[in-house]
Design an enzyme around this catalytic site. Structure first.
Site, PDB file in Angstrom:
ATOM      1  N   LEU A  96       0.817  -1.218   0.000  1.00  0.00           N
ATOM      2  CA  LEU A  96       0.000   0.000   0.000  1.00  0.00           C
ATOM      3  C   LEU A  96       0.847   1.263   0.000  1.00  0.00           C
ATOM      4  CD1 LEU A  96      -2.552  -1.245   2.680  1.00  0.00           C
ATOM      5  CD2 LEU A  96      -2.737  -1.411   0.188  1.00  0.00           C
ATOM      6  N   GLU A  99       0.408   5.907  -0.625  1.00  0.00           N
ATOM      7  CA  GLU A  99      -0.511   7.006  -0.269  1.00  0.00           C
ATOM      8  C   GLU A  99      -1.783   7.028  -1.114  1.00  0.00           C
ATOM      9  OE1 GLU A  99       1.201  10.957   0.232  1.00  0.00           O
ATOM     10  OE2 GLU A  99       3.044   9.961   0.855  1.00  0.00           O
ATOM     11  N   HIS A 137      -3.470   4.350  -2.002  1.00  0.00           N
ATOM     12  CA  HIS A 137      -4.407   3.461  -1.291  1.00  0.00           C
ATOM     13  C   HIS A 137      -4.917   4.141  -0.011  1.00  0.00           C
ATOM     14  CE1 HIS A 137      -1.830   0.315  -3.393  1.00  0.00           C
ATOM     15  NE2 HIS A 137      -3.034  -0.009  -3.785  1.00  0.00           N
ATOM     16  N   ASP A 178      -6.569   3.772 -12.372  1.00  0.00           N
ATOM     17  CA  ASP A 178      -7.037   2.626 -13.157  1.00  0.00           C
ATOM     18  C   ASP A 178      -8.403   2.973 -13.741  1.00  0.00           C
ATOM     19  OD1 ASP A 178      -4.850   0.720 -12.544  1.00  0.00           O
ATOM     20  OD2 ASP A 178      -5.569   0.997 -10.505  1.00  0.00           O
ATOM     21  N   GLN A 212     -10.350   0.198 -15.341  1.00  0.00           N
ATOM     22  CA  GLN A 212     -10.854  -0.733 -14.328  1.00  0.00           C
ATOM     23  C   GLN A 212     -12.161  -0.195 -13.736  1.00  0.00           C
ATOM     24  OE1 GLN A 212      -8.436  -3.117 -11.450  1.00  0.00           O
ATOM     25  NE2 GLN A 212      -8.865  -1.422 -10.088  1.00  0.00           N
ATOM     26  N   SER A 229       2.093   4.101  -7.670  1.00  0.00           N
ATOM     27  CA  SER A 229       1.777   2.731  -8.060  1.00  0.00           C
ATOM     28  C   SER A 229       2.728   1.800  -7.311  1.00  0.00           C
ATOM     29  CB  SER A 229       2.002   2.570  -9.565  1.00  0.00           C
ATOM     30  OG  SER A 229       2.087   1.191  -9.897  1.00  0.00           O
TER      31      SER A 229
END
Ligand code: PAF
Length: 285
Positions: free
Chosen positions: A33, A35, A37, A151, A154, A186
């Site tokens: 994880l 920042e 996330h 994303d 996504q 990422s």
């Protein structure tokens, strides 16, 4: 904060919280994880009473020769990140919990939406994503699920799955979080060498160039695409996978920039494939 590994433990936790009238927020992740996330977890905390994070490197969304084995993992560090934000439960299953022997059911969002952009070079990726996200939604039964706009495809695919399958969860897209020099955060950035890391800035820089052109009135998608490609190709280490200007919802290519658009990029530095995008809106003429 608890970390559990089994579906039945998540169900017991969710049942209890729901009986007490809590609103459940969910952040699905593959761990390691950062920042970006943490910003999803904070958005979930702000909107929901209880926040559940899943940490699962989902094998079905990796194609042959991709980085499933080497994908970075650090559960203890991830637990600390979650704890600091105030997450209530981490679900960190083994692959055998999610895909027991004999498992054979998949959710596949057909059509151009999964064939364009990343789907062109990763043809089985989105089937893996929608299958695992559908499973996770069934396990956690969240009211809201939070995804990063980095994303973008996504999110479009998951939103379509939710509509098509009449799922009740509300998808909350959250802004891209960037390093101070502009590189989109990422977990895969850790693969970059120092030199690749410096040159990876061409992604965010080229999006800025495109944004300025559009602000100055350029609407020709090909001209904007050429300006982006020229800038990326100024880096000798960059190998373009795609540069696409598309409609935000359908992901179909645009000839003229109009309404809500997405400029999406995928660029390889050695074996590391990075993505970035800019989502904008221009008034219809
Ligand atoms: O965005 C990711 O990290 C993954 O694709 C997701 C949504 C957790 C599914 O494995």
């Amino acid at each position: 904060m608890k970390t559990v590994k089994t579906i039945s433990e998540v169900r017991a936790f969710v049942d209890e919280k729901r009986r007490a009238g809590n609103r459940i927020g969910f952040v699905p992740t593959m761990g390691f994880l950062h920042e970006g996330h943490a910003s999803l977890m904070k958005a979930a905390k702000a909107k929901c009473d209880v926040v559940i994070v899943s940490i699962f490197v989902n094998p079905t969304q990796f194609g042959p020769g991709e980085d499933l084995e080497t994908y970075p993992r650090d559960l203890v560090r991830d637990q600390n990140t979650c704890e600091a934000v105030g997450v209530d439960l981490i679900f960190a299953p083994e692959a055998s919990e999610m895909y027991p022997e004999g498992y054979s059911t998949y959710v596949d969002c057909e059509g151009e939406i999964t064939k364009q952009l990343c789907g062109a070079s990763r043809p089985t990726h989105f089937k893996g994503v929608t299958s695992v996200v559908a499973k996770l939604f069934n396990i956690v039964q969240p009211d809201f699920a939070f995804f990063g706009q980095k994303d973008a495809q996504q999110i479009a695919v998951i939103e379509k799955m939710v509509r098509d399958l009449n799922m009740t969860v509300k998808i909350v897209p959250c802004p891209i979080v960037r390093e101070s020099d502009g590189l989109a955060m990422s977990s895969r950035n850790t693969y970059l060498s120092d030199e690749q890391r410096k040159e990876a800035l061409v992604l965010s820089q080229s999006l800025e160039i495109a944004k300025n052109k559009i602000q100055n009135g350029e609407r020709d998608a090909n001209k904007i695409k050429s300006a982006i490609m020229d800038h990326i190709q100024s880096s000798p280490l960059a190998e373009i996978d795609y540069v696409s200007l598309v409609n935000v919802k359908t992901l179909l290519p645009l000839v003229v920039i109009e309404d809500e658009f997405l400029i999406a990029l995928a660029v390889k530095f050695g074996k590391t494939r990075l993505i970035d995008n800019y989502r904008g809106q221009v008034s219809l003429s």
